[in-house]
Enzyme design. Structure first.
Site, mmCIF file in Angstrom:
data_model
loop_
_atom_site.group_PDB
_atom_site.id
_atom_site.type_symbol
_atom_site.label_atom_id
_atom_site.label_comp_id
_atom_site.label_asym_id
_atom_site.label_seq_id
_atom_site.Cartn_x
_atom_site.Cartn_y
_atom_site.Cartn_z
ATOM 1 N N THR A 100 25.494 31.565 -19.884
ATOM 2 C CA THR A 100 25.664 30.899 -21.170
ATOM 3 C C THR A 100 24.694 31.421 -22.222
ATOM 4 O O THR A 100 23.640 31.972 -21.894
ATOM 5 C CB THR A 100 25.461 29.372 -21.045
ATOM 6 O OG1 THR A 100 24.090 29.098 -20.744
ATOM 7 C CG2 THR A 100 26.362 28.773 -19.993
ATOM 8 N N CYS A 101 25.076 31.198 -23.483
ATOM 9 C CA CYS A 101 24.196 31.565 -24.597
ATOM 10 C C CYS A 101 23.305 30.375 -24.931
ATOM 11 O O CYS A 101 23.297 29.885 -26.069
ATOM 12 C CB CYS A 101 25.035 31.955 -25.803
ATOM 13 S SG CYS A 101 26.048 33.412 -25.519
ATOM 14 N N ASP A 102 22.579 29.881 -23.963
ATOM 15 C CA ASP A 102 21.739 28.707 -24.156
ATOM 16 C C ASP A 102 20.438 28.908 -23.404
ATOM 17 O O ASP A 102 20.448 29.297 -22.238
ATOM 18 C CB ASP A 102 22.454 27.448 -23.644
ATOM 19 C CG ASP A 102 21.812 26.168 -24.152
ATOM 20 O OD1 ASP A 102 20.646 25.915 -23.808
ATOM 21 O OD2 ASP A 102 22.480 25.420 -24.881
ATOM 22 N N LYS A 136 30.164 28.218 -29.723
ATOM 23 C CA LYS A 136 29.689 27.370 -28.625
ATOM 24 C C LYS A 136 29.224 26.012 -29.143
ATOM 25 O O LYS A 136 29.238 25.018 -28.401
ATOM 26 C CB LYS A 136 28.526 28.038 -27.880
ATOM 27 C CG LYS A 136 27.223 28.093 -28.684
ATOM 28 C CD LYS A 136 26.060 28.711 -27.923
ATOM 29 C CE LYS A 136 24.794 28.710 -28.776
ATOM 30 N NZ LYS A 136 23.655 29.324 -28.099
#
Length: 1191
Positions: A478-480, A682
């Protein structure tokens, strides 16, 4: 003989008796525990390979039904033996709480395996009751069907229908008011109920899982209230219906002494009810039977219990027998709601490691960390003295006391953080650590790690006859920044792992004991979803096994549908765009279809509140009364609560304001380029939000950023209607399909930029580019040294999750030059986390990144764009202080000015043309336009704290002295340099725990001071925290919350919000400004529908992170459009119906049509299939699981 390195993961501790390491170094599953013959053991690697032969993607969940059966048999045997040896004169008859794992195959297996034990089910919501009824058709007719949870008329009526068609249904009363609902439903249907009462015991369960046990617990009735309900039933002539007493003091009860205490207390209440004349028969002891995640059997943390099934059963039986004998009352049937202990072992999550990247060493030495701790450990003593002085002054004003308590909270947390960082250094002992990028999403697959830092045993499932010589953390897709696993069983912050023999797959890691809760709590962050579900069945007594796919993981198309996109329409629109561009080859068609219809994971290649819709420019006539909008939505559209109201005019205003801020900053500083932003989808992937932003932003050439394959599909579809100049930025980890789809987008005239996150991605891009004959436009993601303090920047700096360090950036540029592709490199991107608190940090980051950008220009790259990522924050607490994650000390204008000036300064110093400035601002754009609305069902007075402020201060007296001693021990151990870090790690761990304890006690003291001798109330709300505001559960993100009406009347009560779920974490008890209660009005009526509360600034992340706990789901989505220009006020448009019970059941692999048919057949056999019953069943199936207000 080779060494078995399973000991490094303590597999003999937590894995006994089901998991071991075989002679090949592979994890082996003993499906019948200690009774397993050698030929019956199943090689886990062989099972994985057999599953992948079915063309399945990772991640996988492998389920072993034989292990599940063994767990159920063992529990029942333990109780049978305890009953036999103690002379107990009744029996045990358990139920499975379906919230723990609602998957059809798991529930059906338990009912099938448990039929001989009359094993039943427990439901906590309407859809769970439906699935329990359907499954128990094939169970024992004596099996209990226990109905817990908060109940409306439909829930109670459905339970009575179940009773009428011969299910052994028991309705457990959670609140005194539920008696009235049961009486009404019973009279209307002509069905006599069987009732239970849920007791709120005084016995407490320590640790996280029992955080709401004791008299302040979320659930049930205190002793006096129990007897009051019994008296009320007697007056109604219904005392004969009362046959069960239930309690639950939380999961993972650590010791049998606590279990015994709880059972003794509850047995006393049970006996008293018998003496009042109730024909009791069953004592339901709830959940709490724990499992030993860390394998120590110590009971010293939430990860461990100091007993097994036998000791647990013996403690329960002996305690119940003792109290009943003392009271001369017949022994009750003993029922437990054991979920975690039954299903955890049989389910194993498997994923592959894609690449391992060496991490830089910590720039701060151990000595420097100890020096900082030197300062901190003295501070709590001073702060503690301040708080004592303020409390003892008794000046009638608690503000000073609260301020000191808050400072003590923060110091406790700071001691914890620094101790943890020091422990990580000591653990590494000078060795390199590696970031293993794994094919998983923490948010979708192990959400309890993200939410409550629940640890699971994690280890490679093969090569355990080779020494794992690298220390690693796991990084998800994820981009987190929270998407990582950096804490492991035993408190370690790294995991022993092997060097990868190849990148792109082939090294398999398993997360064990994760069969409870994770599937229901999994979210849709970045539109990743659940795994493929595989059942591994033994082939009988002669060994061997077969694998059966029982649930395909959701495809990109499935995930897009949930966010109200239409994949078929999207496919047609993309095809039309491609044909118009003259670039729609069979290969490209195949790529797009493949991405739509495969999982998003990677392929291993191996008065009333009013809304000012235009901000300060809003005319009074344009303001929209929020209560009026709510009433219009529920009356004209017949919608249930909860609702999300979206105001597209507010969204447009935020987008305009951001672009105007940059335009002004560029004009006034003489910057020679322009600003062109993108929205990271997102943050909110909902179709209407994304499409609105593209439409409103078309004249700004506003674009989109994608971080996964399904997000790229939706971005392509939405940008068909956007500006042809709009950027389509492709972030996130990438496989061949992701890169190929991005190149297809480039070929059909999307302004697509592929951002390289890892050095290895260059090779993937080159292969895909050559295969498709499409020249890419590339960017590089930089990992800056600039750090962002607080939670949201927890992986900023050189240890960040994302991107390349400076030397790696230039190495990639050199590689591109060798490949004659340097001309493709046109963008540099960075992201140091959300909610950057001050413009000084923003300036520092932009200056550093601009320096890298200028160097790339000097290397020869035709750069053009600096993408500064996210970080533009919003001021949740309204203080503009920038002193916490809830606040930023700037607005759009200051943010834009800081960015533009920093980029100009460094570019001018280097003689480089000013780059186009791009930001990926998400939170700041969408938070304000979306308001979550829900109704209050009832307000219940809470008991006062039994521990006084003086006693809490006395406990703090002990604690604040301790860190100094512990710190001295730690310094001494480190300075002795005896070659072993074990002692140092122990002291560091103790210091962490003391920091947390200081925080907890300070928070409890602050709550008392805040109440100031006033009564507090638990407001039971029509919402699920897990489904609607998951960031509060996961990271304690605070949102502004307030009633949306009656604000011309003083709110005279202090309340906390309790949700509908059967989970102790399902509450909101911390609010903006650090308060632990919220000022609320006295309810004019119970039952809902009259008092409306709003959660504001929650338009970012919450919908994609929302889970299915208790099978509650998302809200109804309503668009509130201004009609002022047409001479009106506003109109409401339903743009997304909240998922109904049938929708939620389908996700967990149930078939609602088949279920309705099966229940109808059962009803007809029972001769009780009335039109009313049919109508009720259909309504519960096809309405949202939330409660109907009765006002």
């Amino acid at each position: 003989m080779s060494t078995n390195y399973g000991y490094l993961y303590n597999i003999a501790g937590w894995g006994d008796p089901y998991f071991t390491v075989d002679s090949s170094g592979n994890v082996s599953v003993k499906i019948h525990g200690v009774e397993t013959n050698p030929e019956q053991e199943i090689d886990l690697l062989a099972a994985v390979k057999k599953a992948t032969e079915k063309n399945l993607q990772f991640p996988l969940i492998l389920r072993f039904p034989d292990v599940l059966k063994h767990r159920l048999d063992s529990l029942n045997t333990a109780f049978a033996n305890a009953i036999k040896y103690t002379g107990y004169t009744s029996h045990y008859q358990g139920v499975f709480p379906v919230k723990v794992n609602q998957n059809k195959h798991v529930v059906d297996d338990l009912v099938g395996f448990g039929k001989v034990y009359n094993f039943g089910l427990e439901a906590g919501s309407k859809p769970e009751l439906l699935l329990a009824m359907n499954s128990l058709i094939n169970g024992s007719p004596k099996a209990y069907l226990v109905c817990n949870g908060y109940k409306d008329m439909d829930y109670v009526s459905l339970a009575l229908v179940a009773r009428s068609i011969n299910f052994n249904t028991i309705i457990v009363l959670e609140l005194e008011e539920e008696v009235d609902t049961v009486v009404r439903a019973s009279r209307e249907l002509g069905v006599r109920p069987i009732l239970g009462i849920r007791a709120r015991l005084l016995t407490t369960n320590p640790g996280h899982f029992g955080s709401t046990s004791g008299k302040h617990g979320k659930f049930g009735l205190l002793e006096a209230q129990i007897y009051a309900v019994a008296e009320k039933l007697k007056q109604l002539g219904m005392l004969d219906c009362l046959k069960l007493l239930h309690f639950h003091i939380g999961s993972q009860i650590p010791t049998t002494s606590i279990i015994s205490s709880a059972v003794r207390e509850a047995s006393g209440y049970y006996c008293h009810l018998v003496k009042m004349g109730a024909p009791m028969g069953t004592l339901d002891i709830g959940g709490g039977l724990g499992i030993d995640y860390d394998g120590t059997r110590s009971g010293s943390s939430d990860m461990s219990v100091a007993y097994g099934l036998e000791e647990y059963a013996s403690a329960v039986v002996q305690a119940a027998k003792l109290v009943c004998n003392q009271n001369g009352v017949a022994h009750p049937v003993l029922c437990s709601e054991s979920g975690r202990a039954l299903v955890s072992h049989h389910s194993i999550l498997i994923y592959d490691a894609l690449v391992a990247v060496e991490e830089p060493s910590d720039s701060v030495t151990s000595d420097e960390l100890i020096s900082r701790l030197d300062e901190l450990v003295g501070n709590p003593t001073t702060l503690h003295a301040n708080i004592k002085s303020a409390v003892q002054s008794e000046d009638g004003n608690n503000n000073a006391s609260l301020a000191h308590a808050d400072q003590l909270n923060k110091h406790g947390i700071e001691i914890f953080k620094l101790s943890r960082r020091l422990a990580k250094q000591l653990e590494a002992a000078g060795d390199s650590t590696y970031a293993y990028h794994a094919n998983l999403s923490v948010f979708s697959l192990t959400p309890d790690f993200w939410g409550i830092k629940q640890l699971f045993p994690i280890l490679p499932i093969h090569r355990l006859n080779e020494e794992p010589k690298q220390k690693g953390t796991l990084i998800d897709l994820t981009c987190d920044s929270d998407g990582k696993i950096d804490k492991f069983i035993g408190g370690a912050q790294t995991l022993p792992l092997h060097a990868l023999e190849q990148n792109g797959g082939g090294y398999y890691i398993g997360t064990f004991l994760a069969g409870a809760y994770q599937e229901a709590l999994g979210s849709k962050h970045n539109l990743f979803g659940g795994p493929n579900l595989v059942r591994v069945e033994s082939a009988g007594g002669f060994g061997g096994f077969r694998v059966v796919v029982v649930g395909a993981g959701p495809t990109a198309a499935d995930q897009l549908k949930v966010m109200h996109h239409d994949p078929d329409e999207m496919m047609q629109a993309i095809a039309k765009r491609a044909e118009a561009a003259g670039h729609w080859t069979p290969t490209e068609q195949k790529i797009v279809k493949s991405v739509f219809y495969t999982m998003p994971y990677l392929f291993g290649e191996a008065g009333n509140v009013s809304v000012k819709i235009h901000g300060v420019e809003t005319n009074p006539a344009q303001e929209i009364d929020l209560l009026a909008a709510v009433k219009k939505a529920i009356t004209t559209k017949n919608l249930q609560f909860p609702l999300i109201l979206r105001f597209p005019d507010v969204l447009k205003h935020c987008l305009d304001a951001l672009n105007v801020a940059f335009a002004n900053a560029i004009k006034y500083t003489g910057y020679t380029s322009h600003y062109q932003g993108v929205f990271p989808v997102k943050v909110n992937q909902n179709k209407h939000v994304v499409d609105d932003l593209v439409k409103f932003g078309k004249h700004y050439s506003f674009g989109l950023e994608a971080g996964s394959k399904p997000e790229l599909l939706l971005a392509m579809h939405s940008l068909i209607n956007g500006s042809p100049k709009a950027y389509l930025v492709c972030n996130g980890y990438k496989d061949m399909d992701y890169v190929s789809l991005a190149l297809v987008a480039r070929s059909i005239n999307f302004n697509t930029i592929i951002v390289l996150e890892l050095e290895d991605e260059v090779d993937t891009v080159v292969r895909a580019s050559q295969a498709l004959g499409v020249r890419p436009v590339l960017g590089i993601r930089a990992r800056l040294l600039t750090t962002n303090p607080g939670h949201f920047g927890s992986t900023s700096g050189k240890h960040g999750k994302f991107g390349l360090l400076e030397a790696q950036i230039y190495a990639v540029a050199e590689k591109l030059k060798e490949l004659n592709m340097l001309d493709c490199l046109k963008l540099l991107h960075f992201h140091i986390g959300s909610q950057i608190p001050t413009t000084s940090i923003i300036s520092s980051a932009v200056r550093e990144a601009t320096g890298y950008y200028c160097n790339l220009v000097k290397i020869g790259a035709p750069m053009g764009t600096l993408d500064i990522g996210g970080g533009l924050g919003i001021d949740y607490d309204g203080t503009r202080s920038g002193s916490s994650d809830m606040s930023v000390a700037y607005g759009f204008e200051e943010y834009a000015s800081a960015v533009v000036q920093a980029a100009r300064l460094v570019s001018d110093q280097n003689g480089v043309a000013h780059p186009v400035l791009c930001s990926e601002s998400g939170r700041a754009l969408v938070s304000h336009h979306s308001i979550l609305i829900y109704d209050a069902l009832s307000a219940v007075e809470e008991p006062s704290d039994s521990v006084t402020s003086a006693e809490l201060i006395s406990r703090l007296d002990e604690l604040v002295g301790n860190p100094t001693t512990l710190h001295a021990n730690l310094k001494s151990a480190i300075q002795s340099k005896d070659g072993s870090n074990n002692t140092s790690l122990t002291h560091a761990d103790q210091l962490k725990k003391h920091g947390v304890e200081i925080f907890k006690l300070s928070r409890r003291l602050a709550k008392q001071l805040e109440a100031a001798e006033e009564t507090t109330y638990a407001y039971h709300m029509n919402l699920s925290v897990f489904s609607l505001t998951p960031d509060f559960w996961g990271i304690k993100q605070l949102f502004p919350i307030l009633p949306i009406h009656q604000l011309n009347e003083k709110p005279t009560q202090k309340g906390r919000l309790i949700d509908l779920t059967c989970d102790s974490d399902g509450k909101v008890d911390q609010f903006i400004g650090g308060a632990q209660t919220l000022p609320l009005h006295v309810l004019e009526q119970s039952g809902g529908g009259g008092y409306y509360i709003g959660t504001f600034l929650a338009g970012a992340y919450q919908e994609s992170l929302g889970s299915r706990h208790n099978l509650f789901g998302g809200p109804n989505l309503v668009r509130v459009e201004s009609t002022y220009s047409l001479g009106g006020t506003f109109r409401v448009v339903v743009v997304g119906a909240g998922p109904n019970a049938a929708d939620q059941l389908k996700v967990m692999h149930h078939d609602p049509v088949e279920m309705l048919h099966a229940i109808a057949e059962r009803a007809k056999e029972a001769g009780h299939w009335t039109p009313t019953a049919l109508q009720l069943l259909k309504r519960v199936f096809y309405t949202m699981p939330y409660l109907f207000g009765e006002a």
